[in-house]
Design an enzyme around this catalytic site. Structure first.
Site, PDB file in Angstrom:
ATOM      1  N   ASP A 289     -10.752  -9.093   0.810  1.00  0.00           N
ATOM      2  CA  ASP A 289     -11.609  -8.314  -0.090  1.00  0.00           C
ATOM      3  C   ASP A 289     -10.753  -7.329  -0.888  1.00  0.00           C
ATOM      4  OD1 ASP A 289     -11.056  -6.582   1.959  1.00  0.00           O
ATOM      5  OD2 ASP A 289     -13.137  -6.004   2.344  1.00  0.00           O
ATOM      6  N   SER A 290      -9.425  -7.352  -0.642  1.00  0.00           N
ATOM      7  CA  SER A 290      -8.486  -6.646  -1.529  1.00  0.00           C
ATOM      8  C   SER A 290      -8.576  -7.218  -2.943  1.00  0.00           C
ATOM      9  CB  SER A 290      -7.052  -6.760  -0.992  1.00  0.00           C
ATOM     10  OG  SER A 290      -6.735  -8.109  -0.715  1.00  0.00           O
TER      11      SER A 290
ATOM     12  N   ASP B 283     -12.434 -12.926   3.883  1.00  0.00           N
ATOM     13  CA  ASP B 283     -12.994 -11.643   4.306  1.00  0.00           C
ATOM     14  C   ASP B 283     -14.496 -11.612   4.093  1.00  0.00           C
ATOM     15  OD1 ASP B 283     -11.473  -9.630   5.473  1.00  0.00           O
ATOM     16  OD2 ASP B 283     -10.463  -9.155   3.590  1.00  0.00           O
TER      17      ASP B 283
ATOM     18  N   LYS C  51     -13.070 -13.251   8.287  1.00  0.00           N
ATOM     19  CA  LYS C  51     -12.457 -12.060   8.884  1.00  0.00           C
ATOM     20  C   LYS C  51     -13.439 -10.902   8.757  1.00  0.00           C
ATOM     21  CE  LYS C  51      -8.767  -9.767   6.952  1.00  0.00           C
ATOM     22  NZ  LYS C  51      -9.336  -8.419   6.681  1.00  0.00           N
TER      23      LYS C  51
ATOM     24  N   GLU D 259     -13.965  -6.622   9.658  1.00  0.00           N
ATOM     25  CA  GLU D 259     -13.387  -5.344  10.070  1.00  0.00           C
ATOM     26  C   GLU D 259     -14.249  -4.706  11.157  1.00  0.00           C
ATOM     27  OE1 GLU D 259     -12.749  -2.734   6.722  1.00  0.00           O
ATOM     28  OE2 GLU D 259     -11.583  -4.231   5.635  1.00  0.00           O
TER      29      GLU D 259
ATOM     30  N   GLU E 265      -3.755  -3.260  10.984  1.00  0.00           N
ATOM     31  CA  GLU E 265      -3.287  -2.679   9.721  1.00  0.00           C
ATOM     32  C   GLU E 265      -2.893  -1.222   9.914  1.00  0.00           C
ATOM     33  OE1 GLU E 265      -5.746  -3.446   6.303  1.00  0.00           O
ATOM     34  OE2 GLU E 265      -4.558  -2.134   5.016  1.00  0.00           O
TER      35      GLU E 265
HETATM   36  O1  KIV Z   1      -8.191  -7.654   2.122  1.00  0.00           O
HETATM   37  C1  KIV Z   1      -7.022  -7.879   2.493  1.00  0.00           C
HETATM   38  O2  KIV Z   1      -6.137  -8.262   1.718  1.00  0.00           O
HETATM   39  C2  KIV Z   1      -6.708  -7.654   3.892  1.00  0.00           C
HETATM   40  C3  KIV Z   1      -5.280  -7.717   4.309  1.00  0.00           C
HETATM   41  C4  KIV Z   1      -4.578  -6.513   3.849  1.00  0.00           C
HETATM   42  C5  KIV Z   1      -5.136  -7.936   5.747  1.00  0.00           C
HETATM   43  O3  KIV Z   1      -7.584  -7.412   4.671  1.00  0.00           O
END
Ligand code: KIV
Length: 273
Positions: free
Chosen positions: A53-54, A92, A122, A124, A191
């Site tokens: 989600d980056s 994510d 993924k 969090e 992280e």
């Molecule tokens: O969103 C992302 O890119 C991440 C990584 C930094 C692990 O969660």
């Protein structure tokens, strides 16, 4: 042909990642958000590709990861999926797509797999998210956990600094990691936590840990592809190693193109029909 060569051609599965941890083979993971980059990343021998989600930051230009939607993540993930042959694709779950309750989370995870072609999601969070992870895993969907700096909680954390520096927070993180493993996570991202803590967590878990700013004791490493290629000049945290200076290379190429167009050097006769 060595075993390694055979393994390098085999499609990466979650089970293979556990084998890699057992064999002491490090896991290389990178983000990707589009088809062209996904192909390049896949062909470089990466084990896991994350549609993070980056994307909210590096693709959409937001200052946090919060605004990106489930539909937007699914679109990006479907682009990346078409570019991969070997790597495991993890997506994510964006902010708001899983926190409500385990059924909402399951529906979001099912949409991600059905509509994008990804293999895993993924999420969090720690112990508080374990029942949700159990629900998703029980539907046959592999889940990667994410502890330490969890950017979706930036409004609570207050900064993107190193997490779990105090003893109590470190102990909580170890318990969270064990809870995620018990809930069925096949791997856990760590992280921005102290390296010694990440090593301790990695030793305590049977499933692999993937670090970002968490030192060399993790079972694998992940970076945001634009950051490690040096496309984002303004972002230079201590943990980031730049493997290229693409910002300079791309700027140079674009300036050369602009110059060639302006002075009539492009296209030449050989480049015309
Ligand atoms: O969103 C992302 O890119 C991440 C990584 C930094 C692990 O969660």
């Amino acid at each position: 042909m060595s075993t390694n060569t055979v393994d390098n051609q085999r499609k990466v599965t979650t089970r293979r990642l556990t084998e890699m941890k057992k064999n002491g083979e490090k896991i290389a993971m990178l983000t990707a958000y589009d088809y062209t980059m996904a192909r390049i990343v896949d062909q470089s021998g990466i084990d896991v590709v994350l549609v993070g989600d980056s994307a909210a930051n590096v693709v959409a230009g937001y200052s946090t990861t919060l605004p990106i939607t489930l539909d937007q993540m699914i679109f990006l993930a479907s682009c990346v999926a078409r570019g991969l042959e070997r790597a495991l694709l993890v997506v994510d779950m964006p902010f708001g797509s899983y926190q409500g309750n385990p059924i909402v989370a399951l529906e979001s995870a099912i949409r991600i797999l059905k509509e994008s072609g990804a293999t895993a999601v993924k999420i969090e969070g720690g112990t508080e998210i374990a029942p949700t992870i159990e629900r998703i895993v029980s539907a046959g969907i592999p889940v990667m956990g994410h502890l330490g700096l969890t950017p979706q909680s930036i409004n609570q954390l207050g900064s993107y600094g190193v997490q779990a520096k105090e003893d109590a927070a470190a102990e909580k993180l170890i318990n969270d990691a064990l809870a995620l493993q018990k809930a069925g996570c096949f791997a856990v991202v760590l992280e921005k936590i102290p390296a010694a803590l990440a090593t301790k967590v990695s030793q305590a878990l049977d499933v692999p840990t993937i670090g970002i700013g968490a030192g060399a004791g993790c079972d694998g490493q992940v970076l945001v592809v634009q950051d490690m290629l040096g496309m984002n000049k303004g972002f230079s945290p201590k943990f980031l190693r730049r493997y290229a200076d693409l910002n300079d290379i791309i700027t140079g190429a674009l300036q050369a193109y602009v110059g060639d167009v302006k002075n009539g050097d492009f296209p030449s006769a050989a480049e015309a029909y």
